[in-house]
Scaffold this motif. Structure first.
Motif, PDB file in Angstrom:
ATOM      1  N   PHE C 124       8.363  -5.373 -25.504  1.00 66.27           N
ATOM      2  CA  PHE C 124       8.858  -5.174 -26.714  1.00 66.27           C
ATOM      3  C   PHE C 124       7.656  -5.003 -27.569  1.00 66.27           C
ATOM      4  N   ALA C 125       6.673  -4.105 -27.362  1.00 67.29           N
ATOM      5  CA  ALA C 125       5.615  -3.773 -28.089  1.00 67.29           C
ATOM      6  C   ALA C 125       4.724  -4.975 -28.568  1.00 67.29           C
ATOM      7  N   MET C 126       4.897  -5.948 -28.080  1.00 65.65           N
ATOM      8  CA  MET C 126       4.081  -7.098 -28.461  1.00 65.65           C
ATOM      9  C   MET C 126       2.923  -7.373 -27.668  1.00 65.65           C
ATOM     10  N   GLY C 127       1.520  -6.751 -27.938  1.00 69.47           N
ATOM     11  CA  GLY C 127       0.607  -7.164 -27.338  1.00 69.47           C
ATOM     12  C   GLY C 127      -0.618  -5.739 -27.759  1.00 69.47           C
ATOM     13  N   SER C 128      -1.739  -6.114 -27.419  1.00 69.27           N
ATOM     14  CA  SER C 128      -2.914  -5.231 -27.501  1.00 69.27           C
ATOM     15  C   SER C 128      -3.705  -4.707 -26.275  1.00 69.27           C
ATOM     16  N   SER C 129      -2.876  -5.023 -24.997  1.00 69.49           N
ATOM     17  CA  SER C 129      -3.517  -4.803 -23.825  1.00 69.49           C
ATOM     18  C   SER C 129      -2.750  -4.212 -22.521  1.00 69.49           C
ATOM     19  N   ASN C 130      -1.209  -3.995 -22.949  1.00 72.11           N
ATOM     20  CA  ASN C 130      -0.459  -3.719 -21.940  1.00 72.11           C
ATOM     21  C   ASN C 130      -0.229  -4.645 -20.830  1.00 72.11           C
ATOM     22  N   GLU C 131      -0.922  -5.902 -20.849  1.00 71.76           N
ATOM     23  CA  GLU C 131      -0.856  -6.776 -20.206  1.00 71.76           C
ATOM     24  C   GLU C 131       0.403  -7.623 -20.265  1.00 71.76           C
ATOM     25  N   SER C 132       1.395  -7.594 -21.227  1.00 67.06           N
ATOM     26  CA  SER C 132       2.502  -8.280 -21.297  1.00 67.06           C
ATOM     27  C   SER C 132       3.676  -7.440 -20.900  1.00 67.06           C
ATOM     28  N   SER C 133       3.570  -6.237 -20.095  1.00 68.65           N
ATOM     29  CA  SER C 133       4.436  -5.429 -19.463  1.00 68.65           C
ATOM     30  C   SER C 133       5.196  -6.179 -18.237  1.00 68.65           C
ATOM     31  N   PHE C 134       6.581  -6.171 -18.285  1.00 67.27           N
ATOM     32  CA  PHE C 134       7.225  -6.881 -17.131  1.00 67.27           C
ATOM     33  C   PHE C 134       6.779  -6.090 -15.788  1.00 67.27           C
ATOM     34  N   TYR C 135       6.273  -4.838 -16.044  1.00 69.57           N
ATOM     35  CA  TYR C 135       6.057  -3.944 -14.711  1.00 69.57           C
ATOM     36  C   TYR C 135       4.472  -3.807 -14.500  1.00 69.57           C
ATOM     37  N   GLY C 136       3.801  -4.850 -14.887  1.00 65.98           N
ATOM     38  CA  GLY C 136       2.435  -5.001 -14.721  1.00 65.98           C
ATOM     39  C   GLY C 136       1.551  -4.163 -15.638  1.00 65.98           C
ATOM     40  N   PRO C 137       0.378  -4.248 -15.867  1.00 60.98           N
ATOM     41  CA  PRO C 137      -0.543  -3.703 -16.742  1.00 60.98           C
ATOM     42  C   PRO C 137      -0.880  -1.987 -16.474  1.00 60.98           C
ATOM     43  N   ALA C 138      -0.464  -1.087 -17.431  1.00 61.71           N
ATOM     44  CA  ALA C 138      -1.248   0.068 -17.177  1.00 61.71           C
ATOM     45  C   ALA C 138      -2.926  -0.038 -17.198  1.00 61.71           C
ATOM     46  N   ARG C 139      -3.444   0.958 -16.719  1.00 65.91           N
ATOM     47  CA  ARG C 139      -4.928   0.603 -16.490  1.00 65.91           C
ATOM     48  C   ARG C 139      -5.604   1.882 -17.321  1.00 65.91           C
ATOM     49  N   ASN C 140      -6.830   1.581 -17.717  1.00 69.12           N
ATOM     50  CA  ASN C 140      -7.563   2.434 -18.603  1.00 69.12           C
ATOM     51  C   ASN C 140      -7.965   3.467 -17.657  1.00 69.12           C
ATOM     52  N   PRO C 141      -7.888   4.732 -17.600  1.00 68.81           N
ATOM     53  CA  PRO C 141      -8.368   5.904 -16.852  1.00 68.81           C
ATOM     54  C   PRO C 141     -10.003   5.847 -16.750  1.00 68.81           C
ATOM     55  N   TRP C 142     -10.686   5.277 -17.978  1.00 68.05           N
ATOM     56  CA  TRP C 142     -12.055   5.385 -17.967  1.00 68.05           C
ATOM     57  C   TRP C 142     -12.431   4.481 -17.270  1.00 68.05           C
ATOM     58  N   ASN C 143     -11.807   3.315 -16.686  1.00 71.51           N
ATOM     59  CA  ASN C 143     -12.230   2.462 -15.702  1.00 71.51           C
ATOM     60  C   ASN C 143     -11.110   1.432 -15.547  1.00 71.51           C
ATOM     61  N   ASN C 144     -10.750   1.356 -14.301  1.00 69.52           N
ATOM     62  CA  ASN C 144      -9.225   0.937 -13.835  1.00 69.52           C
ATOM     63  C   ASN C 144      -9.432  -0.466 -13.952  1.00 69.52           C
ATOM     64  N   ASP C 145     -10.626  -1.204 -14.269  1.00 69.15           N
ATOM     65  CA  ASP C 145     -10.570  -2.709 -14.482  1.00 69.15           C
ATOM     66  C   ASP C 145     -10.383  -3.115 -15.882  1.00 69.15           C
ATOM     67  N   CYS C 146     -10.399  -2.109 -16.683  1.00 64.00           N
ATOM     68  CA  CYS C 146     -10.120  -2.203 -18.316  1.00 64.00           C
ATOM     69  C   CYS C 146      -8.657  -1.969 -18.536  1.00 64.00           C
TER      70      CYS C 146
END
Lengths: 95, 484, 482
Positions: C124-146
C-alpha cells in the motif's frame, strides 16, 4: 504519550485488526515511539493558522446529474469472495 | 407531578437526483440487487467521488425555503465505522461545516395558533446500502443499490413538546421538500425517514432529561405513536424511581413499542475528519440568489394565496396547499369551473376518496383537473344535479370520457322543461293525499320542512334529473295554493 | 538495445529499426533471465504485452502511430489494470483482478503503450525500502544486498536494471524520488492534482501523486505528456492545460536562480552525498545558473506532520478492505466482527497495520485537534516556507536522501529510522509542489540523487534544468553491472 497494551487493543478493535497476543507489546512500543516523534508538533504555536487540507486550496468541482453507469453487477462481482443471488454475503448480522 | 416532553427530530430526506451523490449510478428505487452499484459505490480500490451539482442545488433550495443561513464554505467529512452495507468503511457526511445553517419553520397547532420550530442545520450525506437478514439461513445479504443516494439530514432544535407538535413539524418538512421537488416524500420506500429524540422533565425544570433516540420511523402515524409511547415509558420509569438510559431504540410498528438496540450502540468513535478526496464547496451569494428567485411557491405562501384569492377557509386552504400537485390540481379545477368553494369540496371529497380507494397518485388520476372542472361547470349551469354529478364522476374515473360525453351518452341531462316538471309535481300531489292534508293543516312556519317529502318523491320520479330549484318552486306554489 | 532511452526507442520504432513486438519480446526475455535476482515485478503480463505490441505495430503500419505507440513500460502495482491482478504489494489484494483501469493506465493505452507488467512496491505504498511488500523485497541493481528504496522500489529497480525503459510510480512522501535516487535513475513527482489519482489505490489522498520514472529527464517528459491532465473522475485533479513537456527541454539555464536550503545540508547526512550534490550544483553554475542560500525553517516538522496526516488518511482509506466485496477474506469466519478482524489482520502486513493504528489513534475522540488539525496547520507553515523560498528562486536544490541505499534488513526493525530517510522528500508532498530526483554521482559505489524542487506547475522548468544537466554530464548513463 505512552501507549499500553489496553490502548493497542482498543485501537486495534476500532480499526478491526486482529493483532496476535505476542505482538501487542511491540506495537505498543512502536506506536509510542511514533507518537513521541509527532509530539514535536506540540511545541509550535499554530493559533490562527488555517488548517491546509488541499495544497492549492482548490474548491470542489461539480458533476452534472446524469446517470452514466449502467448495470455492471456480474462484471464487478467477479472479484467478490461470496455472492448469492446477486447479494454480497457476510456472516449473519444480528440486529 | 406534571411532566413535560422535549422532542427533537432528525429527518433524512433522500434527494430526488437522477444519479448518486458521488457517482453516476442511478438512484431509482426497486431495481434488482446491486445492479445500480457501480465501481465507486462498491468502493473498489482507487475509485474516487465527484459531487453531484443537483444535490447541492437541492440542499440550498431547502435552506432558502426555511430562511436558513447558507454556509459560504461547506466541507464533507468522513464518519468512520465498519458495517457491511457501508462499502468504504466510512460515510461521507458533514459535521463541522454543514451546507445549511440555522433556520426555522412554523407549525399550526390545534386551535389555529402557530409555533416556530428551529432547524439547527441540514447537511448532505450519502445513504448506506441495505442488509437483508431474512434471505439466507446463516448469512446476511448486502445490496448496495441504495449506497450513495444523496440524503439531506435535517436536524431540529428540541423545540417540540408533544407528539402532535412533532408530527405537525414532520408534516411541514415533508410538505416543504415535496413542494420544492427535492424529495419524493415516499415514506414507505424510505425516501423520507425520521429519528425521534425524546426526553422528559418535570414541568418548569430547565435542565433536560436523558434522551433516547428512536430510529428510522417511516410514517406520520408511527412517529406519533412511537413518541407517545416513549414519553409514557420514560415517565413510568422515572416515577418508579429508575433513570433513563441514553440509548438508541428501534420502533416496532407491529408491537407499537420501542426497544433498545444495544448491539449497535457499543462505544462508537466515528473519527470524523475532512474527506481528502473532496474539496471544500464554495457557495457564492449569486448562486443562492438565483435559487431564491426561482424557488417554487411553498405551502405557507400558497395557503395564504388560496385564502386571499379563492376565499377558502383556513382548513381547506391548509389541506390543499400542502402538496404541490394537489394545490395545482385544485387551482386548475377551480379556474376551469369558476367556483373555488365547489372545486375545493370536490377535490377534497370525491377525488381524494377515489385516489385513496384506488391507491392512485394525483399526478396519474384518470380524472384530470380539467375534467373535474368541466364536470363542475355542468353542475353550475344546471345541466346536472350534484347527485348525478357523482355518477358522472364515476364514469369519468372508469374512463368513459369527459363530463359532457358521459352526460350525453347516459342521458343524464337535468330536466328543466317547466311543463314536464309540472306534470310530475301534479302527479306527486295527487298520489299523496294524506301528506297534502297534513301540509295544508300545518302552521305556515312548519310547512317549509314538510316540503322535503314531496321534493324527494318528485326527484325520484325524475330519476334525479329534475331541476331541484324548479321543483321546489312549483311544489311550494301549488301546495300553498291548496292551503289558502 | 537495453541501453537505449525511451526517446531513442521511439525513434527506432518510427524508423522501422525494430518492431514493437521485437522490442517487447526482448524486454520480456530479459525480465525472465534477470528479474529472479531483482524481484522488481509482481506480475509480468506477457500475453497482454505481446497483444498490445502487435496492435501497436498494426497501428504504425496503418500510419496512425503516435510518439508513444509500441513503447514498452512497466506500471507500479498500485494502478488498477483491468483484467490484471492489481495487488498493491499486499496479501489483501493478492487475488484482486481489477475490473477497471486507472486513468493513468487508460492514458497509456490510448497512447498505444505496451505494459510489460506490474512492479513491486511497499505494501500500500507504505515504506521506503520495498521490504514491506507481500511479494518479498525488490533489490537494488547496483548491489543486490541493498534496498532499491520505496515505495516505488520495483519500478526503480526495473528501470535501473534495464528491465523496462520507463515505469510509473507514485509519491506520497518521496516514493518516486527516493527510489530513483537510490537506483540511479530520474524520477518526477508532479504537482499535486496534475496526474489523476483515479484508479491509483489510495494511501494518503491529499499527498499521493503519480509520476514517471525513467533514465533521463527527456524520457520523464515523454511519460508525463501521457500521464498529466485533468480528469473529471478525480475531484482533486486540476483543470489546467498540459504543455508538451519536451518542448522546453533545450532552453538555456542562463539566469536560472537556484536556492540551497541550509536545512538540507546539515544534520544526519552522509558527507559523500553532500560532496556529490555540491559538485552537481557547480555544474549548474557552469551552465549559467546563480546560487544562493535559502531557508525552509519548518523542515524538521515535516516528518511529524506527515506521520499524522498520512496514517490518518490511510486508516480511513484502507477501511474499505473488509473482505466483503473484494480482497482477502479469512477462512470460516464465526461472525461479522471475526470476519473483519481476521481478514484485515491476515491481509495487511505489519507496517500497514502500524500506520492504520497510528491514524486511528490520531483521529479518535479527543485527539483530533491535537493531532490531525495541528498537523494540517503545520502543513500550511511548511507550504508557506516553500512559497516564500520560491518567490526568491526558480528551483530549490539539495540531496534527495541523506544516505545512499542501505542494506536489506538494516532499518526494517526500526520504523523511526526508516521514516527519517524521507526527511528531504516528505515536506514537498505536504506543500504539493513538484520535485525531481536525478543521478549526480556515487557514494561507495551506490548512486546519489540530486533533488530539484519547483513551484506549482513548474514541471517544465524542472525537466529543462535536469535535461540540461544530463546533456553536460553522464551520471544518468551509468549502468549497474549485472
Amino acid at each position: 504519550m505512552s501507549l499500553d497494551r489496553s490502548d493497542v487493543e482498543k485501537i486495534a478493535h476500532l480499526a478491526r485488526l486482529n493483532i496476535a497476543e505476542q505482538d501487542i507489546q511491540e506495537y505498543a512500543e512502536n506506536l509510542t515511539d511514533i507518537l513521541d516523534l509527532v509530539d514535536q508538533m506540540q511545541a509550535i504555536d499554530t493559533t490562527d493558522i488555517k488548517p491546509m487540507a488541499h495544497p492549492m486550496d482548490a474548491i470542489q468541482r461539480l458533476r452534472s446529474d446524469a446517470v452514466t453507469e449502467g448495470n455492471q453487477r456480474d462484471h464487478l462481482q467477479t472479484v467478490a469472495p461470496a455472492v448469492e443471488a446477486g447479494l454480497f454475503q457476510v456472516p449473519k448480522v444480528i440486529e | 407531578m406534571e411532566w413535560e416532553a422535549v422532542i427533537g427530530l432528525e429527518i433524512h430526506a433522500q434527494l430526488a437526483t437522477k444519479s448518486k451523490i458521488f457517482s453516476g449510478a442511478s438512484t431509482a428505487f426497486g431495481a434488482e440487487p446491486n445492479t445500480q452499484a457501480c465501481a465507486v459505490d462498491l468502493a473498489l480500490p482507487g475509485t474516487l467521488p465527484v459531487f453531484n451539482a443537483e444535490a447541492l442545488r437541492m440542499a440550498v433550495m431547502f435552506g432558502v425555503a426555511i430562511e436558513a443561513d447558507i454556509g459560504h464554505t461547506s466541507v464533507f467529512d468522513r464518519k468512520n465505522y465498519f458495517y457491511p452495507d457501508l462499502p468504504k468503511g466510512y460515510q461521507t457526511s458533514q459535521l463541522f461545516h454543514p451546507i445549511v445553517g440555522i433556520g426555522h419553520i412554523d407549525i399550526e397547532l390545534e386551535g389555529g395558533s402557530t409555533k416556530r420550530i428551529g432547524v439547527t442545520l441540514a447537511h448532505l450525506e450519502e445513504d448506506a446500502g441495505k442488509s437483508l437478514h431474512e434471505e439466507f439461513p446463516s448469512m446476511t445479504g448486502i445490496d448496495l443499490n441504495r449506497a450513495g443516494t444523496p440524503l439531506l439530514e435535517i436536524v431540529s432544535e428540541p423545540d417540540m413538546r408533544s407528539a402532535e407538535e412533532a408530527v405537525a413539524y414532520v408534516k411541514k418538512i415533508h410538505a416543504i421538500v415535496t413542494n420544492l421537488g427535492i424529495c419524493d416524500g415516499n415514506m414507505a420506500e424510505g425516501s423520507f425517514r425520521c429519528d425521534c429524540n425524546v426526553s422528559v422533565r418535570p414541568k418548569g425544570e430547565e435542565k433536560l432529561g436523558n434522551r433516547t433516540e428512536s430510529k428510522n420511523i417511516n410514517s406520520f402515524r408511527f412517529i406519533e405513536k412511537a413518541i407517545k409511547g416513549e414519553i409514557i415509558r420514560q415517565i413510568d420509569l422515572i416515577e418508579d424511581g429508575h433513570t433513563i438510559t441514553q440509548e438508541t431504540r428501534l420502533y416496532d410498528a407491529n408491537k407499537d413499542e420501542t426497544r433498545s438496540m444495544r448491539s449497535k450502540e457499543e462505544a462508537n468513535d466515528y473519527r470524523y475528519f475532512p474527506c481528502p478526496d473532496l474539496l471544500p464547496i464554495v457557495i457564492d451569494d449569486d448562486y443562492v440568489e438565483q435559487i431564491r428567485n426561482c424557488l417554487p411557491e411553498l405551502p405557507d405562501a400558497r395557503k395564504a394565496r388560496f385564502i386571499e384569492q379563492f376565499k377558502l377557509g383556513d382548513y381547506d386552504a391548509m389541506v390543499l396547499s400542502a402538496y404541490r400537485e394537489l394545490g395545482g390540481f385544485f387551482e386548475t379545477t377551480a379556474n376551469t369551473a369558476g367556483d373555488a368553494k365547489l372545486a375545493a369540496n370536490w377535490v377534497m371529497g370525491e377525488l381524494s376518496k377515489h385516489l385513496n380507494q384506488h391507491d392512485t397518485d394525483i399526478t396519474v388520476s384518470p380524472v384530470t383537473a380539467e375534467m373535474l372542472g368541466g364536470l363542475l361547470l355542468r353542475i353550475k349551469d344546471n345541466t346536472i344535479t350534484g347527485k348525478i354529478a357523482k355518477q358522472v364522476f364515476e364514469a369519468m374515473w372508469a374512463g368513459e370520457g369527459n363530463a359532457d360525453e358521459v352526460i350525453e351518452a347516459k342521458g343524464l341531462k337535468q330536466v328543466t322543461d317547466t311543463g314536464a316538471i309540472e306534470s310530475l309535481v301534479d302527479e306527486v300531489i295527487s298520489d299523496n293525499q294524506p301528506q297534502v292534508d297534513q301540509y295544508v293543516n300545518a302552521e305556515p312556519d312548519k310547512r317549509g320542512k314538510m316540503i322535503g317529502f314531496f321534493m324527494g318523491k318528485v326527484m325520484q320520479a325524475s330519476q334525479g334529473k329534475a331541476n331541484p330549484g324548479q321543483v321546489q318552486g312549483l311544489l311550494k306554489q301549488k301546495l300553498d295554493a291548496l292551503a289558502n | 538495445m537495453f541501453e537505449k532511452t525511451l526517446a531513442e526507442l521511439a525513434q527506432g520504432l518510427a524508423s522501422g529499426e525494430f518492431s514493437s513486438v521485437e522490442l517487447t519480446r526482448s524486454y520480456l526475455d530479459r525480465i525472465k533471465t534477470e528479474d529472479g535476482a531483482l524481484n522488481s515485478f509482481i506480475t509480468v503480463t506477457e500475453t497482454e504485452a505481446l497483444a498490445q505490441a502487435e496492435a501497436a505495430d498494426q497501428r504504425r503500419s496503418a500510419g496512425e502511430a503516435g510518439t508513444f505507440t509500441g513503447l514498452p513500460i512497466a506500471h507500479k502495482d498500485i494502478f488498477c489494470t483491468q483484467g490484471v491482478r492489481t495487488s498493491c504489494g499486499s496479501r489483501m489484494l493478492d487475488s484482486f483482478v481489477s475490473p477497471y483501469n486507472a486513468t493513468v493506465i487508460e492514458n497509456f493505452n490510448t497512447a498505444g503503450a505496451v505494459s510489460l507488467g506490474k512492479t513491486n512496491m511497499d505494501e500500500f505504498a507504505m515504506g521506503s525500502s520495498n521490504e514491506s511488500s507481500f511479494y518479498g523485497p525488490a533489490r537494488n541493481p547496483w548491489n543486490n544486498d541493498c534496498v532499491p528504496g520505496g515505495s516505488s522500489g520495483g519500478s526503480a529497480a526495473a528501470v535501473a536494471g534495464r528491465l523496462a525503459p520507463a515505469a510509473t510510480g507514485t509519491d506520497t512522501g518521496g516514493s518516486i524520488r527516493q527510489p530513483a535516487a537510490l537506483c540511479g535513475i530520474t524520477g518526477l513527482k508532479p504537482t499535486y492534482g496534475r496526474v489523476s489519482r483515479y484508479g491509483m489505490i489510495a494511501y494518503a489522498s491529499s499527498l499521493d501523486q503519480g509520476g514517471p520514472m525513467a533514465r533521463t529527464a527527456e524520457d520523464n517528459a515523454m511519460m508525463l505528456n501521457v500521464m498529466a491532465g485533468f480528469d473529471p473522475k478525480d475531484s482533486t485533479s486540476i483543470d489546467k492545460a498540459v504543455p508538451d513537456y519536451t518542448l522546453a527541454l533545450n532552453d538555456s539555464l542562463k539566469g536560472l536562480k537556484i536556492g540551497l536550503p541550509k536545512e538540507f545540508f546539515s544534520g544526519e547526512i552522509d558527507p559523500q552525498i553532500t560532496t556529490q550534490v555540491q559538485n552537481a550544483i557547480r555544474e549548474f553554475e557552469a551552465l549559467g545558473a546563480t546560487v544562493k542560500e535559502i531557508s525552509l525553517p519548518n523542515t524538521q516538522l515535516a516528518i511529524p506532520a506527515y506521520y499524522i496526516i498520512a496514517p490518518a488518511e490511510a486508516s480511513s482509506n484502507l477501511s474499505r478492505f473488509d473482505g466483503v466485496r473484494y480482497g482477502h477474506r479469512c477462512e470460516e469466519p464465526t461472525d461479522l466482527e471475526d470476519m473483519y478482524k481476521r481478514s484485515r489482520g491476515e491481509g495487511f502486513g505489519e507496517e500497514v497495520k502500524r500506520r492504520i493504528m497510528v491514524g486511528t489513534y490520531a483521529l479518535s475522540e479527543g485527539f483530533y485537534d491535537a493531532y490531525y488539525k495541528k498537523a494540517l496547520q503545520i502543513r500550511r507553515l511548511i507550504q508557506q516556507d516553500y512559497v516564500n523560498a520560491l518567490s526568491e528562486v526558480d528551483i530549490i536544490m539539495g540531496p534527495t536522501t541523506p544516505h545512499p541505499a542501505f542494506k536489506l534488513g538494516e532499518k526494517s526493525s526500526d520504523p523511526i529510522a526508516m521514516y527519517m530517510e524521507d526527511i528531504f522528500t516528505i515536506s514537498l508532498n505536504l506543500a504539493g509542489m513538484p520535485g525531481m530526483s536525478i543521478p549526480c554521482g556515487f557514494a561507495n559505489g551506490l548512486p546519489v540523487g540530486l533533488q530539484l524542487i519547483g513551484n506549482y506547475f513548474a514541471e517544465e522548468r524542472l525537466l529543462n534544468a535536469s535535461h540540461q544537466f544530463q546533456q553536460a554530464t553522464d551520471w544518468h548513463k551509468q549502468a549497474p553491472t549485472s
